[in-house]
Scaffold this motif. Sequence first.
Motif, PDB file in Angstrom:
ATOM      1  N   LEU A 136      13.541   1.800   9.099  1.00  0.00           N
ATOM      2  CA  LEU A 136      14.457   0.842   8.489  1.00  0.00           C
ATOM      3  C   LEU A 136      13.906  -0.576   8.570  1.00  0.00           C
ATOM      4  O   LEU A 136      14.443  -1.489   7.952  1.00  0.00           O
ATOM      5  N   ILE A 193      15.267  -1.678   1.769  1.00  0.00           N
ATOM      6  CA  ILE A 193      15.313  -0.628   2.772  1.00  0.00           C
ATOM      7  C   ILE A 193      15.796   0.696   2.195  1.00  0.00           C
ATOM      8  O   ILE A 193      15.093   1.711   2.226  1.00  0.00           O
ATOM      9  N   LEU A 194      16.995   0.672   1.639  1.00  0.00           N
ATOM     10  CA  LEU A 194      17.515   1.928   1.088  1.00  0.00           C
ATOM     11  C   LEU A 194      16.712   2.382  -0.109  1.00  0.00           C
ATOM     12  O   LEU A 194      16.460   3.566  -0.298  1.00  0.00           O
ATOM     13  N   VAL A 237      13.692   4.287   0.879  1.00  0.00           N
ATOM     14  CA  VAL A 237      13.991   5.671   1.277  1.00  0.00           C
ATOM     15  C   VAL A 237      14.313   6.504   0.044  1.00  0.00           C
ATOM     16  O   VAL A 237      13.855   7.642  -0.098  1.00  0.00           O
TER      17      VAL A 237
END
Lengths: 327, 532, 331
Positions: free
Chosen positions: A81, A252-253, A256
Motif C-alpha cells: 500500500l 494505491i487502489l 492493485v
Amino acid sequence: MTDLQLPAAPAARPRARRRRPVPWDLVAALAIFLVLAVVDLVLQPALADLGQIGLLLQTGLPLVLVAAAQTMVVLVRGLDLSVGGILAVATVVTASAQGGGPGWIALALAVGIGLGLLNGLLVGPVGMQPFIVTLATWTIFDGIALKIMSTDGGTPPPAAVALATGETAGIPNSVLVVVGLLVAWLLLRRSRFGHRMVAVGTDAERARLNGTPVRAVVVAAFVLSGLLAAFAGVLSSGLTASGSPTIGDRYILTSVAAVVIGGTSLLGGRGGIGLTVLAALSLTLINDIVAAMNADVWVTTAASSGLLLVLVLTRGLVARLSGRRVT
Amino acid sequence: MTIIDGAGTGAGAGRGPAAGPAAGPARELVVTGLEKAYGRNQVLRGVDLTARFGTVHALLGENGAGKSTLIKILGGVTRQDAGTVSLGGRKLPPGGVTAAQRAGVRVVFQELSSIANLSVAENLLYRAEPHRAGVVAGRRLQRRAAELLARFGMDRLDPGRRVADLDLAERQLLEVVKALAAEPRVLVLDEATSALSSADSSWVLDQGRQAAARGCAVLLITHRLGEVRDVADRLTVLRSGTTVLVGRPDEFDDDTMITEMLGRRVERLFPPRTPPGEDVVVAVRGGRVGERLGPLDLEVRAGEIAGLGGLQGQGQREVLRALAGATRWTGGEVTVRGREHHPATPAEAIRAGITYVPEDRQREGLLLTRSVLVNSSLSSLFSLVRRGLLDRRREAQRSRAVAGDTGLPEGRLHAPVSMLSGGNQQKVVLARALYREPTVLLLHDCTRGVDVGTKADIFALVAGLAAKGTGVVFYSSDLSELAHFCDRVYVMAEGRVRGRLDAAGGELSEESILRLALTHRADDTGEEAPAP
Amino acid sequence: MTGVLAALRGSRTTLGAALFALVLFVVGTVHTAGFASGDNIRQLLVFASFVGFAALGQTLVVLGGGLDLSVPWLISFGGIQLAVLCAGGMNQVLAVVVCVVVGLLVGLVNGIGVTVFGVAPIVMTLGVGGLVQAYLLAVGLLKATGNDVPTIASGVANGALGPIPVVAVVWLVVALVVAVVLARTRFGRSVYATGENDVVAVLSGIDTGRVRMITYAVSGAASAFAGVIISGYIGKAYLEIGQPFLFASIAALVIGGASILGGRGTYFGTVVGAIALTLLNSLLPLFNLDPASLSIAYGLVILVGVRVTTTRGTGRGWGRRARRAEESEAG
Ligand SMILES: Nc1ncnc2c1ncn2[C@@H]1O[C@H](COP(=O)(O)OP(=O)(O)OP(=O)(O)O)[C@@H](O)[C@H]1O
Ligand SMILES: [Mg+2]
C-alpha cells in the motif's frame, strides 16, 4: 508376489501430451486493451498518430510503473500500500532540484530503494503482515513527503521533464520506458531470481524446503517495488514539472486493480508485469475515453466504472462458457 | 499371520553389495542422540541411526513415530534440540537446507516440495538452472531436464508442463528424479512410493538401489514391508521417537517388525470377505465424462467393495470424481439406489449419502490450519445443527469417536492438521468421509501413508460398513489391496472398463488384474474386450 | 482444556491488539486529563462502533477470501439516500429499511460478479463502488436537496441508554450475533472453509458460491446501515462521508488478527482492532503535531504497536518468527 514380468519403468501409457494451454490471461488482457483502444480511436480519430499515442502514454506512465511496482510484491504473495507514499516522496525529492542536475533523479531512486528496503525488512526478517506494514509505512512516507514539501511546487531537473515528455530518435520517451520495462521484466521473469520469486509466491514453505532464501527474496521484491514506484514519481514530477506530496494516494487502489485486471493472482506466484502493463494502459484508455466524452462528472464516473465492469464481466462470462473453471 | 504386503513386486535390480566398502565413520551417515520437541510434544527422544554409504537403509515406524521429523532435521529444514548428524565423519551444521544440500543430502519430502507454478524442468533444476549472467538459459534448461528424465527412465514426464497440472503420482515421480539429479551422497525417500503403482514403485526402488550401488546412502521410509524386503540392506524401527530395533531385514519376520513398530500385533491386514447383497447401489450405464472417460458400465451392490483396477491414470480418478459430484457426467445413465444421480456439485452427492476421499489430501482434502475436529465434521455440519446452531457437544463426541475409529492419536482433536504426521493427516480425510454412515463410499488411495496397524483397522472399519450395506468404490495404487480387499475389480484402460474380476469366482489376484491391464496396453485396439 | 488453548492460540494476535489498545488508552489518560472522562469514552465508543459497523461486512467478506472496496460508497449511499427519501416524505423507518435493502442488493451484485462471473473481488467491488458513486453524484446534481439528516438517524446516533450510547449497545448486540454466527453455525464454518481453501470446501459439500454471495450481501447491508448512523451522528450526509472507512474497515480486522488472504480471523478481533484504531485516531491529534509529523507518528505507532504487542507471527508471514511460532504451538 506375482512372477509376472513387469515392464521396469513407465508402465502407464504416456498420456496423450496435452496441448500447451492457451495463455488465457494474456489473451483476455490483450482483448480488453484492444477493445478500449478501438473505442478510443472511434471517439478520437486524431489518436492514430505516434505523437498522440506518446502523449497518451505519457499520462499513463506513472500508473504503469506503480502497477509494475505493485506486481513485484504481489508476485511474492504480498501487498504494497506504500507505493503511493514512495511515489510522493520521489516526486518531492525530484522537484527539490530547483533546476539542479540529474543527480536528483538518482537520489529519488535511491530513496525509493531505501523505503522499499524498509518495507521488505519489516515483512521478511521481522515477519509482520505486509498489509499492516505497508499501511503504516504509507502514512509515514506521506508524512515524509509533506515534510519535504508542504504543498505542490518545486522544479524538477530538466532531465526528468525530458525523460517524461521528450523523445529520443523520433520515438517518444514514454514508449521507450514502457518497452524498457517490458524487456526488463522478461529478463527478470526468466532470471534465476524470477524463479525464486515465483516459488516464494506460490508456496513459501515449499520454497524453503528447496533451500530458497525466502526472506531475502521477499526483501528484494519490496526493494524492486520501491525502485519502480520511485521511478514513477520521477516521471510524474517530470510530467507535471513539479512535485506533489499528496499525489500518491490515488495510485494505491488503482495499482492493485491494474495488477488484478492483468490476471496476476493476489495469492502470489502467477502473473507478471507484462499483463499489468496492459491492464494499466487499459485503465489509462478508459480515462481517456471518459475525458473525451466531455460530460457531467457523474456520467464520466459511471462510464469509467461501467466500462471496466462490462469488460471484466464479459471476460468472466467467456471464460465460463468456454469451460474454463473460474474461481 | 496373513500379512500380505504389496508393491514390492520384484524391484528390478537385485540386492546390492550388502558387504560394501569397509565400515567406519568416513563411510557412514551417523545420527546420534537426536532430540526434538514441538511445544510439549517430545517427538524425538534421542534417536540413533547409522546408515552406511552404498546401502539402502529402511526407516520404519507407525504414523507419528517421528520419521519425517528425523529426515527434516537431516535435510536442514528443522533444527534439532539436541544431538548431531554427521556425514562421512563430518558434522552437519543444524538448520540449513542449503548446508545440507551442499553436504550432499537430498530429500524426497513426504508432502512434496515441487512448486506448482513452475514447470517440470524448472522444478527439476531448481537452484541449479543453467544461466548466463543470472538469466536462465531456457532452451538449455529444457534440454538438461529432458536429459535427466531420460537418464533415469522417466521421460514420460513432459519437461514443459506446469507442475500444477500434474497428478499426484507424477509429482511424486518428479520429486524423485529431482533428488536423483543432484547425485546425492545421502538420498532420503520419505514415502516416495505412497501414491505410485507397483510398476512406478519398483522404478523408485530400483533407482534407490542403483544410487546405493553408486555409493550413496539411501534412507527409505515406507509402510510397505515388501519394499523393505526387496531392497533394504538394513533397517531401523522408530517408536515414539526412540530407536527400538536395528538389524537386517532377513533377521526378522514381518510379525516382529510390525510388533516393534506398533507395540502390538496385527492379526490380519485384510478382513474376511462377506458376500455382498443383491441390491444394486450404484449403476453406471454408458457414463461419460468429456472425452477422457467412457462409455463406462459399472455396478456396485450393497455391501460390495468394488475395486477400480488397471494401470494408473486410466480414468479411475475421473470415475470417482464424477460419482462424487466433483466433475459432471456428460453422458450416460447413473443411478444410485435406483434413483437418477447426476450430481452437479459434491454437496448434492453428499446429501445423497455419497462421500469421497480425494486423491491429494493437501490440495483437496484438508484445511491445514484448522483442527482435526473442524476438518472431520466439515461435510456433515448439516447433521449437527440444532435450532440453527452447531451442537458442539455432539460434534466433539462424534469427531472423537470417528478419530478413534480411523486410528488418530488421542488428544489431538484440537491440533491444526498441519501439525500432524502425514499418515495421520490422511486419517483425518478418511474420518470426514466416515463421519456419517455413507450409502456409497468413494475411496481414492485412502490408506496412502497409513501404517500397517491402522491400515488393518481401516479395512476392518470399511468392511464393517459394507456389511451394513454401504457400497464401496475403491481405488488403490497398491495392487495387493485391490486383489485382497475387493469383492470385484473393474479393470480400466483408457477411460473404459476392460474387464471384471470377481473374488467369488476365484478370478481375482494381483496377477490377473495386471495381466488384464497389460493386455489392453499391448493391443490398443479400442475394442471392448470380453471379460476373462 | 485443549479447546480453550486452541481458542487462545487463535486469538493471540487479538490479545496483542487489545494490549495495544490498552497502552494507547493509558498513554491518553496520562497525557490529557479529560481522556478517561465518561464523555470522551462515550465518544470513543461511538466512533469505534462506526468503524465496527463498516468493518462488519468487510470481516465476513475477507474471512471468505474476498475483499469489499465498495464499503465507503455504500456508507455514503446509506446517508444520502436516507436524506433524499425522507425529504421526499417517506416514513423514516421505511426509508432506513429501503436503504439497507438496497445496500444488500448492491452487495449481491458484487457477490454475483465475483462468484458467477469469476471477477476478482477487488476489481468487481471497485467498479460497483464507482457506479454507486456516480449515482450519488447524480442525485446530488438532480435534486439539490438539503442533505439534512432525518431525525431517526440522528436520534439513534446520539441517543443514550443511561450512560451508554445506543449505538454502542447496538454494536455490542450485533457483535455478539456475528460472533455466534461465525463460531457456532454451519454458515460460519463454511465461511472459514471457503476462505482457507476453496477446493477443499467445495469437495466437502460447501456451496462456496452461495457463501461468498451472502458475505457480500451482508457487507452491502451493513455498510448502508453504517452510513445511516454515521450521517446521523455528523448531522449531514455528503459524498465523502464514507471515505475514511475504506482503509479503516480493512485495517481494523487486520490489526485484530485476521489475514486479508482469508480464512483466519474473528469479528471479536475486528472489534478490538476498531477500538485500537479509534484510540489511535483520537490520541495522536492531542500531541499538537503538524500534519506531516502526525502522519509519520501515526504510521510509526501502528508499526511499533503491532510489532511489540503481537508476540508471535501469524503463521502466514515469511519470517523465522512465524515459523517458530507455528512449531511451538503444537502439543
Ligand atoms: N510442524 C509441526 N508442528 C507440531 N508438531 C509436529 C509438526 N510436525 C510434526 N509434528 C508432530 O511430530 C510427530 C511426528 O511426526 P512425523 O511427521 O515425524 O511422523 P512420521 O513418523 O513421519 O509419521 P507418518 O508415517 O504418518 O508420516 C507427530 O506427533 C506430529 O504431530
Ligand atoms: Mg512422515
